[in-house]
Design an enzyme around this catalytic site. Structure first.
Site, mmCIF file in Angstrom:
data_model
loop_
_atom_site.group_PDB
_atom_site.id
_atom_site.type_symbol
_atom_site.label_atom_id
_atom_site.label_comp_id
_atom_site.label_asym_id
_atom_site.label_seq_id
_atom_site.Cartn_x
_atom_site.Cartn_y
_atom_site.Cartn_z
ATOM 1 N N GLY A 177 0.801 -1.214 0.000
ATOM 2 C CA GLY A 177 0.000 0.000 0.000
ATOM 3 C C GLY A 177 0.834 1.264 0.000
ATOM 4 O O GLY A 177 2.008 1.277 0.385
ATOM 5 N N ALA A 179 0.591 3.885 1.844
ATOM 6 C CA ALA A 179 0.946 4.379 3.175
ATOM 7 C C ALA A 179 1.717 3.347 3.991
ATOM 8 O O ALA A 179 1.907 3.518 5.187
ATOM 9 C CB ALA A 179 -0.321 4.783 3.931
ATOM 10 N N CYS A 180 2.158 2.293 3.325
ATOM 11 C CA CYS A 180 2.847 1.209 4.028
ATOM 12 C C CYS A 180 4.342 1.238 3.732
ATOM 13 O O CYS A 180 4.758 1.436 2.588
ATOM 14 C CB CYS A 180 2.262 -0.127 3.596
ATOM 15 N N ILE A 181 5.143 1.049 4.770
ATOM 16 C CA ILE A 181 6.601 1.040 4.607
ATOM 17 C C ILE A 181 7.193 -0.271 5.144
ATOM 18 O O ILE A 181 8.343 -0.326 5.566
ATOM 19 C CB ILE A 181 7.246 2.253 5.306
ATOM 20 N N THR A 182 6.385 -1.334 5.091
ATOM 21 C CA THR A 182 6.829 -2.629 5.607
ATOM 22 C C THR A 182 8.112 -3.099 4.943
ATOM 23 O O THR A 182 9.042 -3.565 5.603
ATOM 24 C CB THR A 182 5.722 -3.683 5.404
#
Length: 330
Positions: A177, A179-182
């Site tokens: 996503g 907004a995801c920084i996994t």
């Protein structure tokens, strides 16, 4: 090591679908509806179950207007009342749960009060987990009639295990996503190869798949359907609307709304195991207009696929653009 990981990874921007001979005079003839669980929805699109994307008011509107939704789990004390409210309005209830110990008590509470949601989603960042499997079994034992989605996962093995445990659908996507920084924080995830992950998972899935994350354009919805998704979960593209949660912010004459990941510091209220971020997305007006545009573009996709409904998209050929390699339906 499984050999499918040796195949080339690709994502949405790397793929173009190949047109077939059209059989409709107008795209308006094309049917974008999809059956998911016991209900049929206008399009195979669902807003992400994030606090910055959906709230109770929007959930009501979506249910009233023929769209699937999943309410987020970040106000757990309100979920039972939410189910009751939706049922009193004659609408279906769709909620999210986690895997903590008190969630088992919550399931017991729903059974005791006869507040059984039509749809339940186990919402965990790393869904290939013994604890998710335990929760699947518990929910299906206590609420066998709820349509249960479990996730999120990234591999065919995970899909098999969650389906075998009793999940009615599986959600695919770990960290793709906006907004995801996994992938930056952990080195893991499907960021950059989400579409390939969906393709691999679809090869073993015996039940519906929801692809979650990585959608940047309306055409990505059709690509998701081609590679096995029954439903497409969208975050950033369905945030920023008049009906969306989040504050309106004006900068240099332009209007934005807040958007944040479920694993962000904003959501957690503390900088602890953060794998998401906050950002601003352009204000987009009414969500009804965006959903209608998605429907119209998907109708065009069906027309290009040479069919009248979503099934036709599943049969088209595709090209991996970055290497210009033609692929058939393997």
């Amino acid at each position: 090591m499984n050999n499918y990981f040796s195949m080339e990874a690709f994502d949405y921007d790397d793929i173009q679908l190949v047109p077939n001979k059209a059989i409709v005079k107008s795209r308006k003839e094309c049917d974008t509806s999809v059956k998911f669980g016991n209900r049929t929805f206008k399009i195979p699109v669902v807003p992400a179950n994030m606090e910055s994307v959906i709230d109770e008011k929007l959930a009501v509107w979506l249910a009233q207007n023929g769209y699937y939704y999943v309410m987020h789990r970040f106000q757990p004390e309100k979920r039972a009342d939410f189910i009751k409210m939706m049922h009193e309005k004659g609408l279906f209830a769709s909620i999210s749960v986690g895997i903590k110990d008190d969630e088992y008590d919550f399931i017991d509470e729903l059974v005791e009060k006869d507040l059984i949601p039509e749809y339940t989603t186990i919402d965990v960042a790393h869904g290939h987990s013994v604890y998710v499997i335990d929760m699947i079994k518990y929910i299906k034992e206590k609420m066998p009639d709820t349509f249960l989605t479990a996730g999120n996962v990234a591999t065919p093995e995970a899909v098999r295990e969650l389906e075998n445990a009793g999940a009615d659908a599986t959600k695919v996507g770990v960290g793709p996503g906006k907004a995801c920084i996994t992938k930056l924080k952990t080195g893991f995830g499907t960021g950059g190869w989400q579409l390939a992950a969906l393709r691999m998972c679809s090869k073993v899935a015996g039940k519906p798949l929801i692809t979650d994350g990585g959608i940047r354009h309306n055409g990505d919805i059709a690509k998701s359907v081609r590679f096995g998704a029954s439903m497409v979960m969208i975050g950033s593209m369905l945030a920023g609307h008049e009906e969306s949660p989040g504050n309106v912010i004006k900068i240099d004459g332009k209007t934005y709304k807040q958007y944040w990941g479920s694993a962000s510091e904003v959501q957690k209220g503390a900088y602890r195991n953060v794998e998401g971020k906050q950002m601003l997305v352009p204000y987009r007006g009414s969500i009804a207009d965006t959903l209608e545009e998605m429907k119209e573009d998907l109708q065009s996709s069906i027309s290009y696929a040479g069919g009248r409904d979503l099934e036709s998209i599943k049969r088209v050929d595709y090209v991996i653009v970055k290497n210009t390699i033609m692929n058939g339906d393997y």
